[in-house]
Design a protein around this motif. Structure first.
Motif, PDB file in Angstrom:
ATOM      1  N   LYS A 125      65.071  62.291  55.764  1.00  0.00           N
ATOM      2  CA  LYS A 125      63.617  62.121  55.659  1.00  0.00           C
ATOM      3  C   LYS A 125      63.259  61.373  54.384  1.00  0.00           C
ATOM      4  N   SER A 126      63.903  61.718  53.278  1.00  0.00           N
ATOM      5  CA  SER A 126      63.651  61.010  52.025  1.00  0.00           C
ATOM      6  C   SER A 126      64.057  59.543  52.129  1.00  0.00           C
TER       7      SER A 126
ATOM      8  N   ASN B 159      66.760  66.672  55.482  1.00  0.00           N
ATOM      9  CA  ASN B 159      65.818  66.386  54.409  1.00  0.00           C
ATOM     10  C   ASN B 159      66.207  65.110  53.666  1.00  0.00           C
TER      11      ASN B 159
ATOM     12  N   ASP C 222      61.961  56.198  51.283  1.00  0.00           N
ATOM     13  CA  ASP C 222      62.399  55.297  50.217  1.00  0.00           C
ATOM     14  C   ASP C 222      62.803  53.925  50.737  1.00  0.00           C
TER      15      ASP C 222
END
Length: 306
Positions: free
Chosen positions: A241-242, A238, A246
């Motif tokens: 993924k962020s 996760n 970003d």
């Protein structure tokens, strides 16, 4: 993320040639790749982003097993390599550094200490700079984050449950230590090293590859146990993924599953050798450029459901 539009023959990346007039603005932001639960389709892996002498690769966790094999194979491809070690340089890595004095640099970094990560990042330039180093090769084109731990203490209560044998019970201490190294440290590393990354061209953006694990897939968890390691890798997925969102205008991010490899971590009980695992993961890395969406892929080019 995308729904599940991928056909049986999966092609994830464009193979159109790079134009000398191409800019980052002219390359559409690729959609993340997701595959349906219970599937593991094979992706095509065209060599869009070859590793060669124009690359400088930071390999985090490079003293043995998979990490050391990454060092060897990246050197064979002609790249400059910066290999991190926790406390002391083992003979295996030092021997390679002696063989490749202009191409292999070592960097001390203890992932349990943010101060150590910050210090490693702040001293990075002086580590790779010498009279033989091309200044263009001092900036990082690839980060491969390999380091991770798998601690004893994997079961719910110490007893045999389901398909799993009895094993020591997981504790808060085991959970927190595992998260510290497997989940938190990779994020801190990117925060501190991002100023040192560079693009070779609009299409050849910096690449950040995290070694995750298929056991971090919620869909794949049919046997339970391994609470700390599983959850630490799910959380890493996760975080990656962020980061892919970003840093969309600065780098591409991907997740890799090395397979069950014969290393010290597995007690030599794996199914495949480090050489085969790393060669497969490098194929995935070289198949990733600015047109390639974020994805979770293994050493056999199989996409992994979340």
């Amino acid at each position: 993320s995308s729904a599940f539009p991928l056909p049986s023959s999966i092609k994830l990346s464009s193979t159109s040639p790079t134009s000398e007039f191409e800019t980052m603005d002219s390359i559409p932001l690729p959609k993340p790749i997701a595959v349906p639960p219970g599937t593991s389709p094979v992706e095509e892996q065209d060599k869009l982003n070859p590793i060669d002498s124009s690359c400088t690769i930071l390999i985090v966790g490079a003293t043995r097993g998979i990490g050391l094999e990454f060092v060897k194979q990246c050197l064979q491809k002609g790249a400059t390599v910066v290999a991190t070690y926790r406390s002391s340089i083992p003979t295996s890595l030092q021997s390679l550094a002696t063989e490749h004095p202009r191409k292999l640099h070592t960097l001390q970094m203890d992932l349990s200490s943010e101060t150590s990560i910050q210090t490693a990042a702040s001293t990075y330039r002086s580590t790779v700079t010498d009279t033989h180093t091309d200044p263009k090769n001092q900036l990082i084109t690839h980060i491969i984050h390999n380091a991770g731990i798998y601690l004893p203490g994997t079961s719910f209560d110490g007893t045999a449950r389901g398909p799993r044998d009895a094993a020591p019970m997981v504790t808060k201490e085991i959970l927190m230590k595992t998260y510290e190294i497997n989940t938190i440290a990779p994020l801190l590393m990117v925060q501190h090293f991002l100023p040192h990354v560079t693009s070779r061209s609009p299409r050849l953006m910096p690449l950040i590859a995290f070694l995750s694990s298929k056991v971090g897939s919620v869909d794949d968890n049919g046997s339970g146990g391994a609470y700390a390691y599983r959850s630490s890798k799910s959380a890493l997925n996760n975080i990656a993924k962020s980061l892919s969102a970003d840093l969309a205008n600065e780098a591409r991010v991907m997740l890799l599953h090395p397979g069950y490899v014969k290393t010290d971590m597995t007690g030599g009980k794996g199914f495949i050798e480090p050489e085969a695992s790393v060669a497969g993961m490098l194929n995935a890395i070289e198949a990733t450029d600015a047109t390639t969406g974020f994805r979770f892929v293994d050493f056999k080019a199989c996409l992994i459901p979340w």
